[in-house]
Design an enzyme around this catalytic site. Structure first.
Site: not given
Ligand code: SCA
Length: 339
Positions: A126, A230
């Site tokens: 993701l 992470h």
């Molecule tokens: C995962 C995504 C796609 C999510 O997109 P966004 O960051 O735009 O999402 P968002 O809507 O802003 O945030 C999603 C929810 O997390 C909350 N949130 C945001 N930052 C936070 C933090 N630091 N701690 C705890 N919760 C947090 C938000 O309030 C929101 O909750 P509410 O909905 O309650 O408001 C992105 O962050 C990303 O690409 N991340 C980097 C790559 C990564 O590490 N991917 C996962 C690897 S692991 C993997 O791939 C397996 C898991 C899987 O496939 O799902």
């Protein structure tokens, strides 16, 4: 509009760019042209296979801005893990050391290597590119996988797992790996992570400690990251926890990141989404909803507020541009949920 669709070979350059941006510890996207191309070809084969049970298929999706053609992010589903190459985890259990004579009672955590998740489906890879991490795109990207799985249930296991990226710094140093490296391996974490990403896991069985490990014998730094994600993976975990995923003590062998699990039928998006008939009409607006066309090779999903759901008739009214983007005609069935 933002459209989620199966990856094709034309997406290679964008897919590679995402692999570069995803950085260290993102095991499933190593920067390796051949491997990325193989992933795309395998996905194309998986989407076109006729199946009644999962084996080793891998479905990769990309999120595309249909106006600019830009690829904003990606995600994937492995139909059944550990079927060709063993899938290893550590499971954290407890053992009690008790002496009534001395009145000493110690509970110690033990890490035991296992293959318990063999055959489960895995959501993975993701990644939403940084400029697009605003609004509903991240939530949509994560949750849309579950509607695809619900619509093609026979292609997946009833248990779904996600291996969350564990703690490492920007240079790819992992405190958990550092301990293992010192005692059992002589290679750096990025190299080990890269080998796993390539599917070359033989060195694990060759070099990994053969007996369970007492967690309290690890370095303090290594103990501190067991089951932790992470920093950049916290939003991904939050999204899965809201879907009902739970951590049952399984962690990654190398970075100690948690693996979370849920039953497919219990996932919140699966339970709350509805299958409705489409009615194409102008000037519709309502709450933002995700909509998928329930396709396989022609799978398309988007999210929009140019729609409204009528629960009495179980109809989804959509504007013509939405119908066109999802390749829908009047009366076609879609799966939809509120974001
Ligand atoms: C995962 C995504 C796609 C999510 O997109 P966004 O960051 O735009 O999402 P968002 O809507 O802003 O945030 C999603 C929810 O997390 C909350 N949130 C945001 N930052 C936070 C933090 N630091 N701690 C705890 N919760 C947090 C938000 O309030 C929101 O909750 P509410 O909905 O309650 O408001 C992105 O962050 C990303 O690409 N991340 C980097 C790559 C990564 O590490 N991917 C996962 C690897 S692991 C993997 O791939 C397996 C898991 C899987 O496939 O799902």
């Amino acid at each position: 509009m933002q459209i989620l669709r199966p990856i094709t070979s034309n997406d290679f350059a964008a897919f590679k760019q995402i692999a570069i941006e995803s950085g260290h510890g993102f095991t499933s996207l190593p920067v390796d042209d051949q491997l990325l191309q193989d992933k795309i070809s395998r996905s194309e084969r998986s989407f076109s296979k006729q199946l009644d049970k999962p084996f080793d298929e891998g479905y990769v999706f990309v999120l595309e801005d249909s106006e600019t053609g830009e690829i904003m992010g990606t995600t994937a589903i492995e139909a059944a893990v550990g079927m060709q190459v063993p899938l290893y985890h550590y499971h954290m259990g407890k053992t009690v050391h008790h002496s009534r004579t001395l009145d000493v009672y110690n509970t110690v955590e033990i890490l035991s290597m296992c293959n318990d998740y063999t055959g489960c489906s895995e959501i993975c890879t993701l990644f939403l590119r940084e400029p697009f991490r605003k609004g509903l795109a991240g939530r949509f990207l994560s949750r849309s996988r579950f509607v695809f799985m619900a619509d093609h249930e026979a292609r997946f296991s009833d248990t779904v797992i996600a291996e969350m990226r564990g703690v490492s710094d920007s240079q790819g140093n992992s405190p958990f790996w550092k301990w293992l490296q010192e005692h059992f391996f002589s290679i750096e974490f990025p190299q080990a992570d890269h080998l796993v990403g390539l599917g070359d896991k033989v060195f694990i069985s060759e070099l990994m400690p053969k007996y369970p490990i007492y967690a309290n014998l690890l370095s303090q730094d290594a103990q501190a990251v067991i089951g932790k994600v992470h920093e950049k993976t916290k939003p991904a975990l939050k999204l899965l926890e809201k879907e009902g995923f739970e951590h049952r003590g399984y962690i990654d062998l190398f970075d100690a990141g948690p693996t979370v699990e849920a039953k497919l039928k219990n996932i919140r998006t699966v339970q709350r989404s509805v299958v409705a008939a489409v009615n194409i009409t102008s000037d519709v607006s309502g709450k933002a909803r995700a909509i998928s066309n329930q396709g396989l090779a022609n799978f398309r999903a988007t999210f929009t507020d140019k729609c409204s759901y009528d629960s009495t008739t179980n109809t989804l009214n959509v504007e013509p541009c939405v119908a066109q983007a999802l390749e829908l005609s009047n009366g076609d069935l879609v799966r939809t949920f509120t974001l």
